[in-house]
Write a protein that holds these residues in place. Structure first.
Motif, PDB file in Angstrom:
ATOM      1  N   LYS A  63      42.188  31.978  24.021  1.00 12.87           N
ATOM      2  CA  LYS A  63      41.909  33.347  24.527  1.00 12.87           C
ATOM      3  C   LYS A  63      43.114  33.764  24.647  1.00 12.87           C
ATOM      4  N   ARG A  64      44.325  33.170  24.467  1.00  8.82           N
ATOM      5  CA  ARG A  64      45.264  33.976  25.379  1.00  8.82           C
ATOM      6  C   ARG A  64      46.063  34.345  23.298  1.00  8.82           C
ATOM      7  N   GLU A  65      45.636  34.079  22.461  1.00  9.10           N
ATOM      8  CA  GLU A  65      46.155  34.219  21.173  1.00  9.10           C
ATOM      9  C   GLU A  65      45.235  35.570  20.227  1.00  9.10           C
ATOM     10  N   GLU A  66      44.198  34.955  20.709  1.00  9.79           N
ATOM     11  CA  GLU A  66      42.906  35.751  20.073  1.00  9.79           C
ATOM     12  C   GLU A  66      43.864  37.995  21.105  1.00  9.79           C
ATOM     13  N   GLU A  67      43.941  37.473  22.208  1.00  8.20           N
ATOM     14  CA  GLU A  67      44.601  38.584  23.955  1.00  8.20           C
ATOM     15  C   GLU A  67      45.798  39.242  22.881  1.00  8.20           C
ATOM     16  N   VAL A  83      49.562  49.749  30.540  1.00  7.23           N
ATOM     17  CA  VAL A  83      50.467  49.090  31.197  1.00  7.23           C
ATOM     18  C   VAL A  83      50.611  50.020  32.253  1.00  7.23           C
ATOM     19  N   VAL A  84      50.610  51.337  32.540  1.00  9.06           N
ATOM     20  CA  VAL A  84      49.989  52.700  33.401  1.00  9.06           C
ATOM     21  C   VAL A  84      49.042  52.060  34.203  1.00  9.06           C
ATOM     22  N   ASP A  85      48.010  52.186  33.124  1.00  7.29           N
ATOM     23  CA  ASP A  85      46.681  52.202  33.731  1.00  7.29           C
ATOM     24  C   ASP A  85      46.537  50.548  34.537  1.00  7.29           C
ATOM     25  N   LEU A  86      47.243  49.090  33.971  1.00  8.55           N
ATOM     26  CA  LEU A  86      47.182  48.537  35.106  1.00  8.55           C
ATOM     27  C   LEU A  86      48.021  48.048  36.155  1.00  8.55           C
ATOM     28  N   LYS A  87      49.537  48.726  36.078  1.00 15.67           N
ATOM     29  CA  LYS A  87      49.826  48.739  37.505  1.00 15.67           C
ATOM     30  C   LYS A  87      48.792  49.848  38.214  1.00 15.67           C
ATOM     31  N   GLY A  88      48.666  50.587  37.555  1.00  8.88           N
ATOM     32  CA  GLY A  88      47.736  51.601  38.848  1.00  8.88           C
ATOM     33  C   GLY A  88      46.437  50.499  39.377  1.00  8.88           C
ATOM     34  N   GLU A  89      45.924  49.557  38.849  1.00 12.47           N
ATOM     35  CA  GLU A  89      45.297  49.380  39.221  1.00 12.47           C
ATOM     36  C   GLU A  89      45.955  47.580  39.620  1.00 12.47           C
ATOM     37  N   LEU A  90      47.193  47.501  39.242  1.00 11.41           N
ATOM     38  CA  LEU A  90      47.159  46.703  40.568  1.00 11.41           C
ATOM     39  C   LEU A  90      48.164  46.724  41.601  1.00 11.41           C
ATOM     40  N   PHE A  91      47.924  48.426  42.270  1.00  9.07           N
ATOM     41  CA  PHE A  91      48.561  48.981  43.213  1.00  9.07           C
ATOM     42  C   PHE A  91      47.429  49.141  44.318  1.00  9.07           C
ATOM     43  N   MET A  92      45.578  49.308  43.208  1.00  3.83           N
ATOM     44  CA  MET A  92      44.679  49.460  44.399  1.00  3.83           C
ATOM     45  C   MET A  92      44.497  48.031  45.073  1.00  3.83           C
ATOM     46  N   LEU A  93      44.409  46.524  44.055  1.00  7.29           N
ATOM     47  CA  LEU A  93      44.620  45.581  44.531  1.00  7.29           C
ATOM     48  C   LEU A  93      45.237  45.419  46.004  1.00  7.29           C
ATOM     49  N   ARG A  94      46.575  45.832  45.705  1.00 12.97           N
ATOM     50  CA  ARG A  94      47.633  45.522  47.142  1.00 12.97           C
ATOM     51  C   ARG A  94      46.613  46.147  48.428  1.00 12.97           C
ATOM     52  N   LEU A  95      46.298  47.538  47.609  1.00 14.56           N
ATOM     53  CA  LEU A  95      45.767  48.229  48.971  1.00 14.56           C
ATOM     54  C   LEU A  95      44.971  47.992  48.870  1.00 14.56           C
ATOM     55  N   GLU A 107      42.792  38.410  40.611  1.00 13.25           N
ATOM     56  CA  GLU A 107      42.904  39.440  39.016  1.00 13.25           C
ATOM     57  C   GLU A 107      44.981  39.705  39.213  1.00 13.25           C
ATOM     58  N   PHE A 108      44.966  39.421  40.406  1.00 13.62           N
ATOM     59  CA  PHE A 108      46.322  39.773  40.728  1.00 13.62           C
ATOM     60  C   PHE A 108      47.271  38.682  39.698  1.00 13.62           C
ATOM     61  N   ARG A 109      46.971  38.031  39.872  1.00  9.44           N
ATOM     62  CA  ARG A 109      47.724  37.198  38.117  1.00  9.44           C
ATOM     63  C   ARG A 109      47.310  37.979  37.220  1.00  9.44           C
ATOM     64  N   ARG A 110      45.992  37.380  36.331  1.00  8.63           N
ATOM     65  CA  ARG A 110      45.813  38.461  35.202  1.00  8.63           C
ATOM     66  C   ARG A 110      46.139  39.116  34.791  1.00  8.63           C
ATOM     67  N   MET A 111      46.211  40.624  35.667  1.00  9.42           N
ATOM     68  CA  MET A 111      46.605  42.003  35.213  1.00  9.42           C
ATOM     69  C   MET A 111      48.340  41.960  35.428  1.00  9.42           C
ATOM     70  N   ARG A 112      48.846  40.452  35.791  1.00  6.72           N
ATOM     71  CA  ARG A 112      50.211  40.885  35.248  1.00  6.72           C
ATOM     72  C   ARG A 112      50.890  39.939  34.234  1.00  6.72           C
ATOM     73  N   LYS A 113      50.020  39.147  33.854  1.00  4.11           N
ATOM     74  CA  LYS A 113      49.636  38.221  32.823  1.00  4.11           C
ATOM     75  C   LYS A 113      50.169  39.680  31.889  1.00  4.11           C
ATOM     76  N   ARG A 114      48.624  39.918  32.122  1.00  2.00           N
ATOM     77  CA  ARG A 114      48.594  40.839  30.458  1.00  2.00           C
ATOM     78  C   ARG A 114      49.641  41.843  30.758  1.00  2.00           C
ATOM     79  N   ILE A 115      50.302  42.907  31.936  1.00  4.94           N
ATOM     80  CA  ILE A 115      51.184  42.613  31.697  1.00  4.94           C
ATOM     81  C   ILE A 115      52.440  42.787  30.998  1.00  4.94           C
TER      82      ILE A 115
END
Length: 174
Positions: A63-67, A83-95, A107-115
């Motif tokens: 899955k990682r290789e596909e990504e 990256v900007v969208d994911l960082k915004g999503e990460l901020f919303m999750l923190r809120l 989702e925190f880990r998934r988004m950080r890894k994706r970024i």
């Protein structure tokens, strides 16, 4: 328990015969006290994985290789936008977390890894172009300053849903 112990050099310590019997003989010249614990202490195991099957790690790697292949097909501008969208999503999750709303902690880990993967591909391209570390950081600072703050996609979607619900209520009342 240790009533007959006197403070003196190790060669002159007087111990009752009852305490001397369980102490093992060794080259240690001092006094070794053993504490017997009635409760068994369970030490953590070396493996922290939930599933021990080797096939699950192979699936995750695939899955990682596909990504990564999917990320590499994108242009640098698309990567920057994501990256900007994911960082915004990460901020919303923190809120959501700070407001104690319901959220998915994975989702925190998934988004950080994706970024991190996106930024890795971006840096790989810079290296291919011969851009050094110092110049790359300069470009990153310029890029970060140029970012126009906008709401993340999840917030836009939520606002659209609320606007649609308000429009339905207005249509019902009219």
């Amino acid at each position: 328990m240790l009533g007959a112990i006197s403070i003196a050099p190790p060669s002159t310590v007087a111990l009752p015969q009852k305490l001397l019997s369980p102490i093992a003989k060794s080259s240690f010249t001092g006094l070794r006290l053993q504490h017997v614990c009635p409760v068994a202490i369970r030490l953590p195991t070396a493996s922290f994985r939930r599933s021990s099957s080797p096939s699950s790690s192979a699936v995750m790697m695939a899955k990682r290789e596909e990504e990564m292949k999917e990320i590499r097909t994108k242009t640098t501008e698309e990567i920057n936008e994501e990256v900007v969208d994911l960082k915004g999503e990460l901020f919303m999750l923190r809120l959501q977390k700070s407001a104690r709303n319901e959220f998915t902690s994975s989702e925190f880990r998934r988004m950080r890894k994706r970024i991190a993967r996106l930024l890795t591909v971006k840096r790989e391209r810079e290296i291919e172009d011969g851009i050094g570390k110092r110049l790359s950081r300069k470009f990153d600072r310029q890029w970060k300053r140029s970012i126009i703050v906008r709401p993340p996609p999840s917030l836009k979607k939520l606002q659209e849903e609320e606007a649609a619900a308000e429009a339905e209520e207005a249509a019902k009342s009219a």
